[in-house]
Design a protein around this motif. Structure first.
Motif, PDB file in Angstrom:
ATOM      1  N   GLY A 113       0.685  -1.446  -0.381  1.00  0.00           N
ATOM      2  CA  GLY A 113       0.048   0.122  -0.207  1.00  0.00           C
ATOM      3  C   GLY A 113       0.744   1.453  -0.654  1.00  0.00           C
ATOM      4  N   ILE A 114       0.249   2.235   0.931  1.00  0.00           N
ATOM      5  CA  ILE A 114       1.533   3.786   0.569  1.00  0.00           C
ATOM      6  C   ILE A 114       2.813   3.267   1.225  1.00  0.00           C
ATOM      7  CG2 ILE A 114       1.207   5.670   1.832  1.00  0.00           C
ATOM      8  CD1 ILE A 114      -1.711   5.503   2.040  1.00  0.00           C
ATOM      9  N   ARG A 115       3.884   3.817   1.018  1.00  0.00           N
ATOM     10  CA  ARG A 115       5.002   3.587   1.031  1.00  0.00           C
ATOM     11  C   ARG A 115       5.551   4.449   1.678  1.00  0.00           C
ATOM     12  NH1 ARG A 115       7.924  -0.191  -3.514  1.00  0.00           N
ATOM     13  NH2 ARG A 115       6.324  -1.632  -2.868  1.00  0.00           N
ATOM     14  N   GLU A 116       4.837   5.981   1.500  1.00  0.00           N
ATOM     15  CA  GLU A 116       5.571   7.095   2.377  1.00  0.00           C
ATOM     16  C   GLU A 116       4.933   7.622   3.843  1.00  0.00           C
ATOM     17  OE1 GLU A 116       3.584   6.803  -0.717  1.00  0.00           O
ATOM     18  OE2 GLU A 116       5.088   7.547  -2.558  1.00  0.00           O
ATOM     19  N   ILE A 117       5.695   8.064   3.888  1.00  0.00           N
ATOM     20  CA  ILE A 117       5.080   8.813   6.021  1.00  0.00           C
ATOM     21  C   ILE A 117       4.636   9.770   5.648  1.00  0.00           C
ATOM     22  CG2 ILE A 117       6.968   9.271   7.850  1.00  0.00           C
ATOM     23  CD1 ILE A 117       7.590   6.923   6.040  1.00  0.00           C
ATOM     24  N   GLY A 118       4.292  10.500   6.958  1.00  0.00           N
ATOM     25  CA  GLY A 118       3.175  11.128   7.665  1.00  0.00           C
ATOM     26  C   GLY A 118       3.601  11.507   8.837  1.00  0.00           C
ATOM     27  N   ALA A 119       3.304  12.375   8.831  1.00  0.00           N
ATOM     28  CA  ALA A 119       3.172  13.583  10.354  1.00  0.00           C
ATOM     29  C   ALA A 119       2.640  14.758  10.576  1.00  0.00           C
ATOM     30  CB  ALA A 119       4.906  14.397   9.971  1.00  0.00           C
TER      31      ALA A 119
END
Ligand code: GLT
Ligand code: MN
Length: 343
Positions: A10-16
């Motif tokens: 699924g989503i491989r990028e990061i959040g903040a």
């Protein structure tokens, strides 16, 4: 450079969260850095490798959404989640959904419904409810059973609003537990309690509700966050996740992910990989008071570097070895094997 996690489902990028880059206030002293306007924090988040940004309604009010979206487009950012602030405004000092005052409960519902609209407008798939002021400081200050019913009614009402207005496009709601701070005792203090609450919602709306467990919050409750996350996974209710670190059961520290319990964090990566969890891995950290303005994103870059390292190490953990240790009941040896994978 955008951070991505290799071989993640699924989503491989990061959040903040935009609030991660605050001015360094704490309960004993004012800011130590300039209070950067929220929209000016967006390029900093992008530069720190973040892709999915999170906002409270008070940080990104409705009328500023178009401007934010333009900046987000320019920097390759997307909205990971949106959340109504039920805790900052003094009107919610004794809770939002669980306030004694029906007018305040009505206001909470209105705010939650506009947050649904904002979530949709921003293209986020998840809206979070954090239990900030829902709770009590003194016994008998509230009737607990009544408070519980108010939460059930409140969440049902938000769910109904979302389904009526958006049908299948309705966002999913992730409830975030925390045991204390700011209240002495908070309702929805842990994952188990939230799962129970969800089981009491309107059965038709239950699929819309899940959790946003935060590793530090589990730790503040003296609980194991790996087990908390596994419970969410087992229930099909891991809708979002907040990663950080916490040094024992003291006040909420929001330390960099990977800092205090790297071995457990490695195991968490193993569990998330094996579950093929497709959602956003998001940090909820807090730039410490002692960091200078020019170093404000160190908390994110440190968390990211730790996560990337642990994630890659977790990919190499031999699952057959784990199974063999389990079968043989060699749990200390299993701990030793994990340590070898880590160090
Ligand atoms: C607050 C809290 C966090 C929540 C945020 C979302 S607000 O900073 O400590 O854990 O995720 O409301
Ligand atoms: Mn959080």
């Amino acid at each position: 450079m955008k951070t991505t996690l290799p071989r993640k489902t699924g989503i491989r990028e990061i959040g903040a969260g935009v609030w991660n880059l605050g001015p360094g206030r704490d309960p004993f002293g004012g800011p130590t850095r300039p209070d950067l306007p929220i929209l000016q924090r967006l390029p900093l988040l992008a530069k720190a490798g973040i892709t999915y940004v999170e906002f409270h309604d008070v940080e990104l009010p409705f009328d500023q959404i178009p401007r934010a979206q333009q900046i987000m487009r320019d920097h390759g950012l997307k909205c990971g989640m949106y959340t109504p602030s039920f805790f900052a405004d003094p009107i919610f000092k004794d809770g939002a959904m669980t306030s004694h005052d029906p007018k305040i409960r009505k206001l909470a519902l209105e705010n939650a419904c506009s947050a649904v609209d904002a979530t949709i407008l921003l293209g986020a798939k998840v809206m979070v409810f954090w239990n900030g002021r829902e709770g009590f400081d003194f016994v008998l200050a509230k009737n607990g059973q009544e408070s519980f019913r108010r939460m059930v009614d409140g969440f049902n009402a938000v769910g109904r609003y979302a389904v009526k207005k958006y049908g299948r496009r309705a966002p999913r709601f992730a409830i975030e537990p925390k045991p204390n701070e700011p209240r002495a005792n908070m309702y929805l203090s842990n994952v188990g309690e939230v799962l129970y609450l969800i089981s009491r919602l309107d059965p038709k709306l239950q699929p819309l509700f899940g959790l946003n467990p935060e590793t530090a919050h589990s730790r503040m409750a003296g609980l194991d966050y790996l087990w908390d996350v596994e419970m969410c996974l087992e229930a099909g209710k891991l809708f979002h996740i907040h990663l950080n670190a916490q040094d024992t059961t003291r006040y909420d520290q929001d330390l960099p992910f990977g800092y205090t319990e790297p071995l457990k964090d490695l195991a968490l990566c193993v569990v998330l990989q094996d579950a093929k969890w497709p959602g956003i891995l998001a940090f909820d950290v807090k730039a410490p008071r002692t960091d200078r303005q020019e170093d404000i994103t160190d908390i994110l870059t440190t968390s990211t570097a730790n996560l990337k390292r642990l994630w890659s190490k977790a990919l190499k953990v031999d699952r057959r070895q784990i199974a063999a240790y389990r079968t043989r009941g060699n749990f200390t040896a299993l701990a030793g094997y994990l340590a070898r994978c880590l160090y």
